[in-house]
Design an enzyme around this catalytic site. Structure first.
Site, PDB file in Angstrom:
ATOM      1  N   ASN A 184      16.683   7.475  -2.906  1.00  0.00           N
ATOM      2  CA  ASN A 184      16.492   5.636  -3.072  1.00  0.00           C
ATOM      3  C   ASN A 184      16.054   5.849  -1.672  1.00  0.00           C
ATOM      4  O   ASN A 184      15.569   6.035  -0.801  1.00  0.00           O
ATOM      5  CB  ASN A 184      17.828   5.397  -2.951  1.00  0.00           C
ATOM      6  N   SER A 186      18.512   5.049   8.536  1.00  0.00           N
ATOM      7  CA  SER A 186      18.096   5.423   7.216  1.00  0.00           C
ATOM      8  C   SER A 186      16.743   5.922   7.345  1.00  0.00           C
ATOM      9  O   SER A 186      15.645   5.331   8.352  1.00  0.00           O
ATOM     10  CB  SER A 186      17.826   4.131   6.649  1.00  0.00           C
ATOM     11  N   LYS A 206      25.567   6.701  12.696  1.00  0.00           N
ATOM     12  CA  LYS A 206      25.469   7.855  11.447  1.00  0.00           C
ATOM     13  C   LYS A 206      23.813   8.372  12.360  1.00  0.00           C
ATOM     14  O   LYS A 206      22.946   7.424  11.976  1.00  0.00           O
ATOM     15  CB  LYS A 206      25.407   7.102  10.221  1.00  0.00           C
ATOM     16  N   ASN A 213      22.785  11.143   7.202  1.00  0.00           N
ATOM     17  CA  ASN A 213      22.417  10.011   6.229  1.00  0.00           C
ATOM     18  C   ASN A 213      21.391  10.907   5.058  1.00  0.00           C
ATOM     19  O   ASN A 213      21.635  12.534   5.112  1.00  0.00           O
ATOM     20  CB  ASN A 213      21.465   9.351   6.536  1.00  0.00           C
TER      21      ASN A 213
END
Ligand SMILES: Cc1cc2nc3c(=O)[nH]c(=O)nc-3n(C[C@H](O)[C@H](O)[C@H](O)COP(=O)(O)O)c2cc1C
Length: 362
Positions: A111, A173, A215, A244
């Protein structure tokens, strides 16, 4: 082996592009059409982590319910906790579509959504309207065009303090340019000081201390892991989430989709994320909570994360392949594994394979 009904449901959903299918699954959960899962509570699976009591150690990872539309429906599927977000202060549309890709043969997903979400106010409104005291964490991030990213994380703590059971500061991310730079030692020190100062201020005002987790990415050098561990240990952070999605494309069968830009998750991420988890467990010692995530597809893989050092486990991608019954299957399967191991609790098995996983070349 998946059963014929599941195979048919999956085939139906896979006729749609992944983002449309995701929207349909959220709509189904909202409508109540997805049956709740029947699991009998097993006290051996209960975990107290960062002062919170989790009925079982399996959580829904961030990114599935970005806008807090279905947290309670997810808990009814059998998850012991769920994490909404990533939410950013302002709404943002993310990258152009298509931006989610299935690698079916690999049971993986790529993604490059780029934090598409409806912003703080929309998610806050939904969480504030909930009546049950479900175990719902809030994953916070920064807007792509933000001039002060750290201020965006601080805003997240302040906005959601009254409704979050825990926070996750997501600095890993790969789809927001420069975001992972916050993992560098100096930036991380500033981020942690600012976020934890906001938390402490809110705790003093409310009398409730909400835990904050960080994270991290699986794509870290040994030195990068040393830096993160050193900063984490010198602040009052409550735990780590490892990990992640990865930028690596090693070992994939679907070479065509592998060329898509973005973060890879699902089965091929399992080894790498579990090795990084074990390496971080060795670095931070036994007391800091760690949530293991990446490629969990079964009770066996969930337990392996715990053996590698995790207190709790999360999943997302494998539910795309296995369907909404996966959480219940894993939770029931964990009870059976505890019978087999003659273990009185999940905690007894934590860290039993840290050395094996930490030494694993990935
Ligand atoms: C489509 C998609 C969107 C995601 N969005 C987020 C997100 O917004 N915030 C976040 O922290 N992680 C996000 N993730 C990462 C997952 O939370 C998880 O860390 C990662 O997918 C590894 O777990 P898995 O292999 O079980 O999917 C996303 C993953 C996927 C597949």
């Amino acid at each position: 082996m998946i059963d014929p009904f599941k195979r048919l449901a999956r085939k139906g959903l896979f006729l749609f592009d992944p983002e449309t299918a995701h929207g349909m699954s959220i709509a189904a959960l909202k409508s109540g059409l997805v049956p709740a899962c029947q699991i009998t509570s097993d006290p051996r699976l209960r975990q107290i982590v960062a002062g919170l009591t989790f009925e079982n150690p399996l959580g829904m990872a961030a990114g599935y319910d970005k806008n807090a539309e279905v947290p309670e429906a997810l808990l009814k599927l059998g998850f012991g906790f769920t994490e909404i977000g990533t939410v950013t202060p302002k709404p943002q549309s993310g990258n152009p579509r298509p931006r989610i890709f299935r690698l079916v043969e690999d049971e993986a997903v790529i993604n490059r959504l780029g934090f598409n979400n409806e912003g703080h106010d929309a998610a806050f409104g939904r969480l504030a309207a909930l009546r049950g005291g479900g175990m719902i964490g809030v994953n916070i991030g920064a807007n792509k065009d933000s001039e002060d990213r750290i201020a965006d994380y601080v805003a997240g703590i302040r906005r959601f303090y009254s409704v979050a059971r825990y926070f996750t500061a997501n600095i890993s991310s790969p789809n927001t340019p420069g975001l992972r730079d916050l993992q560098g030692r100096e930036s991380l020190a500033v981020l942690l000081s600012s976020v934890l100062a906001a938390r402490d201020e809110m705790a003093a005002a409310s009398g409730r201390k909400i835990p904050v987790f960080l994270k991290i990415a699986p794509d870290l050098t040994e030195e990068g892991m040393d830096d993160i561990a050193a900063e984490v240990l010198s602040h009052t952070l409550d735990g780590l989430i490892v990990s992640n999605t990865t930028l690596s494309r090693d070992g994939l069968k679907d070479q065509r989709q592998a060329k898509e830009t973005g973060g890879l998750s699902g089965v091929p991420l399992f080894e790498k994320s579990t090795a990084v988890l074990a390496r971080m467990r060795k670095r931070v010692g036994p007391d800091l909570p760690i949530i293991g995530v990446g490629g969990v597809s079964s009770a066996e893989t969930a337990l392996e994360k715990i053996r590698a050092g995790a207190d709790l486990v999360q999943l997302y991608s494998c539910m795309v392949y296995e369907g909404p019954g996966l959480a219940g299957d894993i939770v029931r399967g964990l009870s059976k594994l505890l019978d087999r191991e003659k273990a009185g609790s999940i905690r007894e098995l934590r860290d039993t394979r840290v050395d094996y996983w930490a030494a694993r070349k990935v």
